[in-house]
Design a protein around this motif. Structure first.
Motif, PDB file in Angstrom:
ATOM      1  N   LEU A 151      -0.748  -4.816 -15.629  1.00 38.94           N
ATOM      2  CA  LEU A 151      -1.638  -3.964 -16.093  1.00 38.94           C
ATOM      3  C   LEU A 151      -2.676  -3.399 -15.189  1.00 38.94           C
ATOM      4  O   LEU A 151      -3.486  -2.478 -15.434  1.00 38.94           O
ATOM      5  CB  LEU A 151      -2.259  -4.602 -17.332  1.00 38.94           C
ATOM      6  N   ARG A 152      -2.944  -4.209 -14.182  1.00 41.14           N
ATOM      7  CA  ARG A 152      -4.194  -3.696 -13.180  1.00 41.14           C
ATOM      8  C   ARG A 152      -3.362  -2.654 -12.373  1.00 41.14           C
ATOM      9  O   ARG A 152      -2.231  -2.678 -11.587  1.00 41.14           O
ATOM     10  CB  ARG A 152      -4.433  -4.706 -12.271  1.00 41.14           C
ATOM     11  N   PRO A 153      -4.115  -1.300 -12.358  1.00 42.67           N
ATOM     12  CA  PRO A 153      -3.527   0.026 -11.643  1.00 42.67           C
ATOM     13  C   PRO A 153      -3.263  -0.445 -10.305  1.00 42.67           C
ATOM     14  O   PRO A 153      -2.098   0.192  -9.845  1.00 42.67           O
ATOM     15  CB  PRO A 153      -4.730   0.738 -11.813  1.00 42.67           C
ATOM     16  N   LYS A 154      -4.052  -1.354  -9.456  1.00 41.55           N
ATOM     17  CA  LYS A 154      -3.702  -1.438  -8.084  1.00 41.55           C
ATOM     18  C   LYS A 154      -2.612  -2.246  -7.864  1.00 41.55           C
ATOM     19  O   LYS A 154      -1.852  -2.085  -6.976  1.00 41.55           O
ATOM     20  CB  LYS A 154      -5.057  -2.047  -7.520  1.00 41.55           C
ATOM     21  N   SER A 360      -0.509   7.420  -5.967  1.00 43.11           N
ATOM     22  CA  SER A 360      -1.777   7.979  -6.105  1.00 43.11           C
ATOM     23  C   SER A 360      -1.699   9.475  -6.305  1.00 43.11           C
ATOM     24  O   SER A 360      -2.804  10.225  -6.674  1.00 43.11           O
ATOM     25  CB  SER A 360      -2.394   7.566  -4.758  1.00 43.11           C
ATOM     26  N   ASP A 361      -0.454  10.138  -6.123  1.00 42.78           N
ATOM     27  CA  ASP A 361      -0.248  11.642  -6.425  1.00 42.78           C
ATOM     28  C   ASP A 361      -0.465  11.707  -7.767  1.00 42.78           C
ATOM     29  O   ASP A 361      -0.524  13.007  -8.250  1.00 42.78           O
ATOM     30  CB  ASP A 361       1.102  11.885  -6.055  1.00 42.78           C
ATOM     31  N   ARG A 458       2.290   0.258 -17.629  1.00 42.32           N
ATOM     32  CA  ARG A 458       1.965   1.208 -16.417  1.00 42.32           C
ATOM     33  C   ARG A 458       3.098   1.215 -15.521  1.00 42.32           C
ATOM     34  O   ARG A 458       3.115   2.254 -14.864  1.00 42.32           O
ATOM     35  CB  ARG A 458       0.849   0.342 -15.823  1.00 42.32           C
ATOM     36  N   ILE A 459       3.928   0.161 -15.555  1.00 48.70           N
ATOM     37  CA  ILE A 459       5.062  -0.012 -14.857  1.00 48.70           C
ATOM     38  C   ILE A 459       6.012   1.112 -15.061  1.00 48.70           C
ATOM     39  O   ILE A 459       6.705   1.980 -14.367  1.00 48.70           O
ATOM     40  CB  ILE A 459       5.887  -1.128 -14.425  1.00 48.70           C
ATOM     41  N   ALA A 460       6.329   1.108 -16.530  1.00 50.75           N
ATOM     42  CA  ALA A 460       7.336   2.219 -16.961  1.00 50.75           C
ATOM     43  C   ALA A 460       6.775   3.772 -16.714  1.00 50.75           C
ATOM     44  O   ALA A 460       7.395   4.359 -16.500  1.00 50.75           O
ATOM     45  CB  ALA A 460       7.294   1.805 -18.499  1.00 50.75           C
TER      46      ALA A 460
END
Length: 507
Positions: A151-154, A360-361, A458-460
């Protein structure tokens, strides 16, 4: 009234400040008493008769039309209604304000509906519960471990290299498939995206590939895919059948168990191979990065029984989301070439001469995000979620809902509600780029909200963004046939009722 007679004389003997505070407390207590008395009971809630509901469910609409029953139920009975199937009483909630009321009262350890047949299988075979089947503190502990890495974006951004290598293979597979027909037609694109989704989540979990996109798919992998499909088809049937019926009609339950047997077997093989490789590297004194989830789970103090169950369930969690979202996205973009062209232009601008997008895009692709939001509004992968509040009665929409009542949250009905979205049956991704359309924040929540929201979201999403951007760089996508309408159906999840066939024209 005895409460007021006791407390008010004391209040008048107190200072003004204390008395004011106490009166607010009295007012709150008295308001609760009045409100509780005014609440309606489940006996007063509208809904079909038990026989009428079973007729609609099994004969008139069928289990594949559960999402449409939501819409019909709201139209016939209003935003809340009850329905009974055998011994199970369900309260349906089909208005975003009411869904919010339910979710804000669900407590520290939210409970979904009891996936009874899934749990029955695990008890029969002695398997542990995973994130999709565990409840209470057991669920909370697993969720806490996985949230750090899913879940953490980084943390999720670190997977873009791994996922892009899978996208490479997807593009090559699409080029190979389109050459099978002179007009570039690819039949049943959902099946290709299903294999892509499974390969992607496997590469994240195991840091290895299982061959879903190979020219010839390994026999074990193909059987794993078939077992997932069979398990989901049988889930609704086995949950609808009382346990005693399994003895009279054993085939659905036997098929269900055999499907799960192979899912656990396949996942265990992959996990054991992964952990063996890690042990060998550690024995050689090599540093273990531990970025991948199988390693994290095994190092988190979990029993291997729990690791096997969690990884098996995680393999299932993201595959349909990716396959369904990509399939419906290209289906709608093929029918709306002006939006496809606009999205392609956005992607090319964000990439600035490159052809491979990075995590990041995506921040420079607002239309891309809007397209995916609109697809998930029109075709939510999970058309209805559920909650059970075990420790207290709750108040929803003027009704008192007793503890342990099964509450179905009708996401499909709310996301197709004309009060929330203008032209709700139309694909209009630009609605998400404008603040003029004031839909309720709970009107479309395809990944859920709060602690029980989809942990693989987030991964999906990243996998979908990377794949869709690359497809648009390489291909123009058109319908295989004019006016080729495909409708959704419920198969536990919401899926296309028949093949989605598209033409891929290389750019």
């Amino acid at each position: 009234m005895s409460f007021l007679k006791e407390m008010l004389p004391r209040a008048f003997r107190m200072s003004g400040r204390c008395m004011s505070s106490l009166l607010r407390c009295v007012d709150s207590r008295w308001s609760d008493v009045i409100l509780h008395n005014e609440l309606k009971t489940l006996d007063e809630m509208p809904g079909p008769s038990a026989a009428g509901f079973i007729w609609d469910l099994l004969f008139r609409r069928g289990l594949t039309r559960l999402h449409q029953l939501q819409v019909e139920g709201r139209r016939q009975y209003g935003p809340m209604w009850k329905a009974k199937f055998g011994p199970i009483l369900t309260v349906h909630v089909a208005e975003p304000e009411l869904i919010e009321q339910v979710l804000r009262q669900e407590g520290q350890h939210p409970m979904r509906s009891d996936l009874s047949s899934w749990k029955d299988y695990r008890q029969l075979r002695g398997h542990g519960y995973g994130l999709l089947t565990a409840e209470g503190e057991e669920w909370q502990n697993v969720r806490s471990v996985l949230a750090k890495h899913m879940l953490r974006p980084k943390s999720v951004e670190s997977y873009d290299g791994t996922l892009n290598s899978v996208v490479d293979d997807l593009i090559e597979k699409l080029k190979l498939r389109k050459r099978e027909n002179s007009d570039g037609r690819i039949n049943d694109i959902s099946a290709e995206f299903y294999r892509f989704g499974l390969e992607g989540i496997s590469s994240v979990l195991f840091e290895s590939r299982i061959g879903c996109l190979d020219p010839v798919i390994p026999v074990e992998t193909e059987r794993f895919i078939q077992s997932i499909n069979s398990m989901f088809v049988m889930t609704l049937l086995t949950m609808a059948m009382p346990a005693w019926l399994h003895r009279l009609f054993p085939k659905p339950w036997d098929t269900f168990c055999q499907s799960w047997d192979y899912l656990f077997h396949f996942a265990k093989l992959q996990i054991d191979q992964r952990l063996k490789e890690e042990s060998e590297r550690m024995a050689r004194g090599e540093k273990i990065e531990g970025r991948y989830l199988t390693y994290y789970l095994s190092q988190a103090g979990m029993s291997m029984k729990s690791v096997y169950s969690n990884v098996t369930e995680l393999l299932l969690a993201g595959v349909d989301t990716i396959s369904s979202t990509l399939s419906w996205s290209l289906y709608e973009l093929s029918r709306h070439p002006e939006i496809q062209n606009e999205l392609r232009a956005e992607v090319l601008s964000a990439l600035n001469g490159r052809i491979i997008a990075k995590a990041s895009d995506v921040t420079a692709m607002p239309l891309m995000k809007a397209v995916i939001k609109e697809i998930l509004r029109l075709y939510p992968v999970i058309p209805g979620n559920a909650r059970v509040i075990p420790d207290k009665d709750i108040k929803v929409g003027g009704y008192l809902i007793p503890r342990n009542t099964l509450i179905t949250l009708c996401h499909y009905a709310t996301s197709h509600d004309s009060k929330q979205f203008s032209e709700p049956e139309e694909f209009i991704p630009h609605r998400w780029l404008s603040r003029s359309e004031g839909s309720h924040p709970y009107a479309s929540i395809p990944f859920g909200v709060g602690k029980r929201s989809c942990i693989g979201r987030r991964i999906a999403e990243l996998e979908v963004y990377l794949a869709l951007s690359r497809i648009l760089v390489h291909f123009t996508v058109e319908p295989a046939e004019e006016n080729d309408r495909v409708n959704p159906m419920t198969r536990t999840l919401l899926v296309p009722e028949r093949e989605i066939n598209l033409r891929f024209i290389e750019r």
